[in-house]
Design a protein around this motif. Structure first.
Motif, PDB file in Angstrom:
ATOM      1  N   GLU A  59      32.335 -22.419  35.191  1.00 28.39           N
ATOM      2  CA  GLU A  59      32.078 -22.128  33.971  1.00 28.39           C
ATOM      3  C   GLU A  59      32.399 -23.524  32.946  1.00 28.39           C
ATOM      4  OE1 GLU A  59      29.971 -20.987  31.405  1.00 28.39           O
ATOM      5  OE2 GLU A  59      30.039 -19.093  32.621  1.00 28.39           O
ATOM      6  N   SER A  60      31.576 -23.743  31.767  1.00 35.73           N
ATOM      7  CA  SER A  60      31.814 -24.517  30.796  1.00 35.73           C
ATOM      8  C   SER A  60      32.858 -24.272  29.974  1.00 35.73           C
ATOM      9  CB  SER A  60      30.349 -24.744  29.833  1.00 35.73           C
ATOM     10  OG  SER A  60      30.818 -25.539  28.854  1.00 35.73           O
ATOM     11  N   THR A  61      33.683 -25.199  29.462  1.00 34.07           N
ATOM     12  CA  THR A  61      34.628 -24.927  28.392  1.00 34.07           C
ATOM     13  C   THR A  61      34.177 -25.237  27.011  1.00 34.07           C
ATOM     14  OG1 THR A  61      35.587 -27.232  28.768  1.00 34.07           O
ATOM     15  CG2 THR A  61      36.533 -25.620  30.139  1.00 34.07           C
ATOM     16  N   ARG A  62      32.880 -25.585  26.757  1.00 34.38           N
ATOM     17  CA  ARG A  62      32.476 -25.577  25.402  1.00 34.38           C
ATOM     18  C   ARG A  62      32.196 -24.569  24.880  1.00 34.38           C
ATOM     19  NH1 ARG A  62      28.847 -31.497  25.532  1.00 34.38           N
ATOM     20  NH2 ARG A  62      30.197 -32.547  26.886  1.00 34.38           N
ATOM     21  N   PRO A  63      31.943 -24.685  23.650  1.00 33.32           N
ATOM     22  CA  PRO A  63      31.657 -23.256  22.674  1.00 33.32           C
ATOM     23  C   PRO A  63      30.431 -22.421  23.070  1.00 33.32           C
ATOM     24  CG  PRO A  63      32.560 -24.923  21.330  1.00 33.32           C
ATOM     25  CD  PRO A  63      32.173 -25.734  22.579  1.00 33.32           C
ATOM     26  N   VAL A  64      29.356 -23.334  23.114  1.00 32.75           N
ATOM     27  CA  VAL A  64      28.161 -22.652  23.641  1.00 32.75           C
ATOM     28  C   VAL A  64      27.816 -22.839  24.959  1.00 32.75           C
ATOM     29  CG1 VAL A  64      25.650 -22.644  23.035  1.00 32.75           C
ATOM     30  CG2 VAL A  64      27.328 -23.278  21.326  1.00 32.75           C
ATOM     31  N   ARG A  65      27.599 -21.696  25.804  1.00 31.47           N
ATOM     32  CA  ARG A  65      27.471 -21.748  27.129  1.00 31.47           C
ATOM     33  C   ARG A  65      26.114 -21.321  27.458  1.00 31.47           C
ATOM     34  NH1 ARG A  65      33.433 -19.181  28.979  1.00 31.47           N
ATOM     35  NH2 ARG A  65      34.605 -20.851  28.037  1.00 31.47           N
ATOM     36  N   TYR A 106      23.670 -30.677  24.280  1.00 30.66           N
ATOM     37  CA  TYR A 106      24.809 -31.331  25.048  1.00 30.66           C
ATOM     38  C   TYR A 106      24.213 -32.594  25.838  1.00 30.66           C
ATOM     39  CZ  TYR A 106      27.929 -27.197  23.919  1.00 30.66           C
ATOM     40  OH  TYR A 106      28.812 -26.423  23.241  1.00 30.66           O
TER      41      TYR A 106
END
Length: 249
Positions: free
Chosen positions: A112-118, A219
């Motif tokens: 999973e991404s660690t960025r705010p919008v996934r 992104y």
């Protein structure tokens, strides 16, 4: 009927010997007419074969192939997971490992991404080979004749205005992947999402998986995508090396 068909397969796997319809009927408690229909269907689909006098049935070699696919997928996931984690930690985006299963691509691992919008995806998700970016990696590894056969049999569905949904556009996309060595897609299934993918090679130099980064389109800005592709190639190369691939051999 599916449940009963699986019981026939399980029985043959358990006894490890060919059985006649009467024996299968007695063992499972199914009427012989039901067993006949089940066996006939399983034989037609290539899961059973006739042996001996032609009146006995056993599992086909297709199960050996399926077992090999499962084994390879499990080993691939074990090898790929650490590099996938490193890639995610470096770029913060969702990382997928995708394999081919017939006319579809299957997502077999995700970090999973660690960025705010996934981006919402999950292991087990299936996609056609013509979309998105990770799926087309497998078509790019096919011969032109195989691609012609594919486009003649598949129904390409347009999900968005960007979906590659006709034969000419697909062939052009495949040519671009072969030239550049990577695949990208923007808003082809879900609007405002993107994916970039490269191939993972085995010891025979065959593409057996796609490693991809996916997330919101924002992104994948033009000033960042080269860096993303560079890290993607690096870690796909690490996985390929672990699988025995040697680029200079």
């Amino acid at each position: 009927m599916l449940d009963k068909g699986l019981k026939v397969i399980s029985l043959l796997a358990e006894v490890r010997t060919p059985l006649r319809i009467a024996s299968i009927s007695d063992e499972l408690g199914f009427p012989r007419t039901t067993v006949y229909r089940l066996v006939e269907s399983l034989e037609r689909q290539g899961f059973l074969r006739r042996v001996g006098s032609g009146k006995e049935f056993f599992l086909s070699l297709q199960f050996l192939q399926l077992g090999e696919i499962v084994r390879e997928s499990f080993e691939l996931r074990q090898i790929a997971y650490p590099p996938m984690e490193k890639l995610r930690d470096e770029v913060g985006m969702a990382v997928h490992l995708v394999i081919r299963d017939g006319q579809e691509a299957v997502y077999v691992e995700k970090i999973e991404s660690t960025r705010p919008v996934r981006l919402f995806t999950q292991v087990g998700r299936r996609a056609p080979l013509y979309i998105p970016a990770s799926s087309r990696i497998f078509l790019a590894a096919c011969s032109d004749d195989e691609i012609d056969e594919y486009v003649s049999t598949v129904e390409m569905v347009r999900h968005t205005k960007n979906t590659v949904a006709d034969a000419d556009a697909l062939r052009a996309a495949v040519r671009e992947i072969r030239q550049k060595g990577y695949s990208v897609s923007f808003s082809e299934i879900v609007p405002e999402t993107a994916e970039a993918a490269v191939g993972v090679m085995n010891h025979r130099g065959e593409v057996i998986a796609a490693l991809s980064l996916a997330g919101p389109e924002m992104y994948f800005r033009s000033d960042e995508i080269d860096c993303l592709l560079s890290r993607l190639r690096h870690y796909a190369g690490e996985i390929s090396k672990e699988l025995g691939y040697c680029a200079s051999c």
